[in-house]
Design a protein around this motif. Structure first.
Motif, mmCIF file in Angstrom:
data_model
loop_
_atom_site.group_PDB
_atom_site.id
_atom_site.type_symbol
_atom_site.label_atom_id
_atom_site.label_comp_id
_atom_site.label_asym_id
_atom_site.label_seq_id
_atom_site.Cartn_x
_atom_site.Cartn_y
_atom_site.Cartn_z
ATOM 1 N N GLU A 128 11.865 32.527 2.628
ATOM 2 C CA GLU A 128 11.858 31.209 3.261
ATOM 3 C C GLU A 128 10.725 31.086 4.268
ATOM 4 O O GLU A 128 10.102 30.031 4.413
ATOM 5 C CB GLU A 128 13.200 30.983 3.970
ATOM 6 C CG GLU A 128 13.283 29.694 4.773
ATOM 7 C CD GLU A 128 14.572 29.607 5.574
ATOM 8 O OE1 GLU A 128 15.413 28.759 5.218
ATOM 9 O OE2 GLU A 128 14.743 30.381 6.539
ATOM 10 N N GLN A 129 10.419 32.174 4.970
ATOM 11 C CA GLN A 129 9.475 32.129 6.068
ATOM 12 C C GLN A 129 8.015 32.297 5.647
ATOM 13 O O GLN A 129 7.128 31.724 6.257
ATOM 14 C CB GLN A 129 9.806 33.257 7.057
ATOM 15 C CG GLN A 129 11.163 33.131 7.727
ATOM 16 C CD GLN A 129 11.117 32.277 8.962
ATOM 17 O OE1 GLN A 129 10.251 32.443 9.798
ATOM 18 N NE2 GLN A 129 12.035 31.337 9.074
ATOM 19 N N MET A 181 14.640 25.789 9.407
ATOM 20 C CA MET A 181 14.764 26.553 8.167
ATOM 21 C C MET A 181 16.211 27.023 8.021
ATOM 22 O O MET A 181 16.727 27.735 8.889
ATOM 23 C CB MET A 181 13.800 27.732 8.182
ATOM 24 C CG MET A 181 12.349 27.289 8.253
ATOM 25 S SD MET A 181 11.196 28.679 8.214
ATOM 26 C CE MET A 181 9.629 27.772 8.240
ATOM 27 N N ASN A 227 11.260 27.091 13.392
ATOM 28 C CA ASN A 227 12.128 28.079 12.769
ATOM 29 C C ASN A 227 13.554 27.579 12.645
ATOM 30 O O ASN A 227 14.244 27.882 11.680
ATOM 31 C CB ASN A 227 12.083 29.385 13.564
ATOM 32 C CG ASN A 227 10.915 30.237 13.133
ATOM 33 O OD1 ASN A 227 11.025 30.999 12.196
ATOM 34 N ND2 ASN A 227 9.782 30.076 13.791
ATOM 35 N N PHE A 266 17.181 30.884 8.288
ATOM 36 C CA PHE A 266 16.958 31.337 9.665
ATOM 37 C C PHE A 266 18.031 30.764 10.592
ATOM 38 O O PHE A 266 18.568 31.470 11.448
ATOM 39 C CB PHE A 266 15.584 30.911 10.152
ATOM 40 C CG PHE A 266 15.319 31.247 11.597
ATOM 41 C CD1 PHE A 266 14.825 32.491 11.959
ATOM 42 C CD2 PHE A 266 15.579 30.318 12.600
ATOM 43 C CE1 PHE A 266 14.604 32.809 13.295
ATOM 44 C CE2 PHE A 266 15.356 30.621 13.935
ATOM 45 C CZ PHE A 266 14.868 31.874 14.283
#
Length: 424
Positions: free
Chosen positions: A112-113, A215, A212, A218
């Motif tokens: 995802e990051q 997301m 962040n 996260f």
């Protein structure tokens, strides 16, 4: 530090708008994203004050290739050993749920990051081919800083520091902190961030957290994962800003911080250097060692915050940390953990002893058992035996935390076997 894999922080698009106002020449560069690379390299060299020894390579990767890279990083024998050990430790300390499968969770989180990454093993900067153009530009600037770092200090060798999580976290904070700071500085034409960015440094912190938090994986992560992921970028960037102000023209790689204490307390690095006490637990009794490492001041703070849910108390309770060592152990009754912390003063040790006891009481909704004293507190809850004690070893005040299955002997650390070595 659970997450050791570097990737670019998605900063707000406002930075791109600010950067576009800068006039700069664009050197010719071959390969993918030639324009972005050509623009970024001279800015980075100017702001950091170091030249690239060799031109960095840039390649694109598909999402499938990124997933393959992430899986390879997390299944590497050394990484797998650490993830398994840290998962057990954090579960026993109550910092992640017992049902969480850490490797699977981290795989999804990193996918995802990641927009791009620099791999010190191949010396190549990779960008996800489906990344939006603005994010690709941010990624390239950030990861080019890592490529430059790797030409002056081996990132691969630093990343492979073993069984010293705290030192590795401090190093990662330098690398990511410098990349964040210089990425933004370069995009602003090498000017003072605090003066020229609307909202200054506080706004940068907000932007990183906001991006962040948007997301979903996260956002669903346990606090220890969220905070250890953010720490090297936020606290690292603040440390690096301090370094540039206090030691202009110096190369930070020649004098690296060795603990998270030095990252979060500037005086411990810049004024009176406070290196950590290295702890050896020696031979254990009534249990066999499965994994050992350290937490450091930052994760000790997270341990307290997880249970007390009070940031000020957690900060106060962890301040004065001077070293620690934990071991995940196997007893005849099952798995447990022992954790020894060293403190700057008896007062600091006393505060942590008190708060560690409070953490047990809040986590298990229990009270200290009869027979507990001002130096030893015993607890029994949910099929576990826990003990928090404070004593003196080699003239230093320490606190010992033990959590083992009911029926197991909690006397696992033999204080006569423990050695403390003050680094200079």
């Amino acid at each position: 530090m659970i997450l050791q894999l570097r990737r670019t922080f998605p900063l707000a698009s406002a930075l791109l708008t600010l950067a576009s106002a800068c006039n700069r020449e664009t050197p010719k560069y071959e390969g993918p994203y030639a324009t972005e690379v050509g623009e970024a390299i001279p800015m980075i060299e100017k702001t950091i004050g170091l030249k690239f020894k060799t031109p960095p390579k840039v390649e694109t990767r598909s999402k499938a290739q990124v997933r393959e890279f992430v899986l390879k990083q997390l299944t590497d024998s050394l990484a797998a050993h650490d993830i398994t050990g840290q998962e057990a430790a954090y579960k026993r300390l109550g910092m992640i749920p017992d049902t969480l499968k850490l490797r699977e969770f981290l795989t999804g989180l990193l996918e995802e990051q990641i927009v791009g990454y620099y791999d010190p093993r191949t010396k190549v900067l990779y960008v996800v081919d489906s990344a939006p153009k603005d994010m690709a530009a941010l990624t390239i600037t950030h990861e080019l800083v890592h490529a430059l770092q790797d030409q002056y200090i081996s990132l691969d060798s630093v990343q492979r520091i073993r069984d010293d999580n705290d030192r590795l976290s401090a190093a990662q904070a330098v690398f990511e902190g410098q990349a964040v700071y210089e990425q933004i500085s370069a995009m602003l034409g090498g000017t003072n961030i605090a003066i020229n960015l609307p909202g200054g440094w506080d706004r940068i912190r907000e932007m990183i957290r906001e991006n962040n938090g948007s997301m979903p994986i996260f956002a669903a992560a346990p606090k220890v994962i969220q905070e250890t992921l953010i720490f090297p970028y936020l606290s690292g960037a603040e440390f690096y800003r301090n370094y540039k102000e206090r030691k202009p023209g110096s190369v930070i790689y020649n004098d690296m911080p060795v603990s998270t204490e030095q990252i979060i307390h500037p005086a411990a690095f810049f004024l009176t250097r406070d290196n950590p006490t290295r702890v050896s637990l020696g031979t254990l009794s009534n249990a066999t060692k499965q994994y050992e490492n350290d937490l450091g001041e930052f994760e000790t703070r997270l341990f307290l915050f997880q249970q007390l849910n009070d940031q000020n108390e957690a900060v106060r309770g962890a301040t004065g940390w001077d070293g620690d060592r934990y071991a995940v152990v196997n007893t005849p009754q099952g798995q447990g953990i022992v954790w020894l912390t060293v403190w700057d003063s008896p007062v600091d040790a006393g505060e942590f002893f008190h708060m560690a006891g409070q953490s047990v009481e809040k986590r298990y909704s229990t009270k200290a058992a009869k027979g507990s004293t001002d130096l030893v507190k015993n607890y029994s809850a949910e099929g576990r035996t826990l003990q928090v004690s404070t004593t003196e070893i080699q003239g230093r005040q320490v606190v010992i935390y033990v959590d083992v299955p009911a029926g197991a002997n909690p006397n696992i650390i033999n204080t006569a076997q423990v050695t403390l070595k003050e680094e200079h």
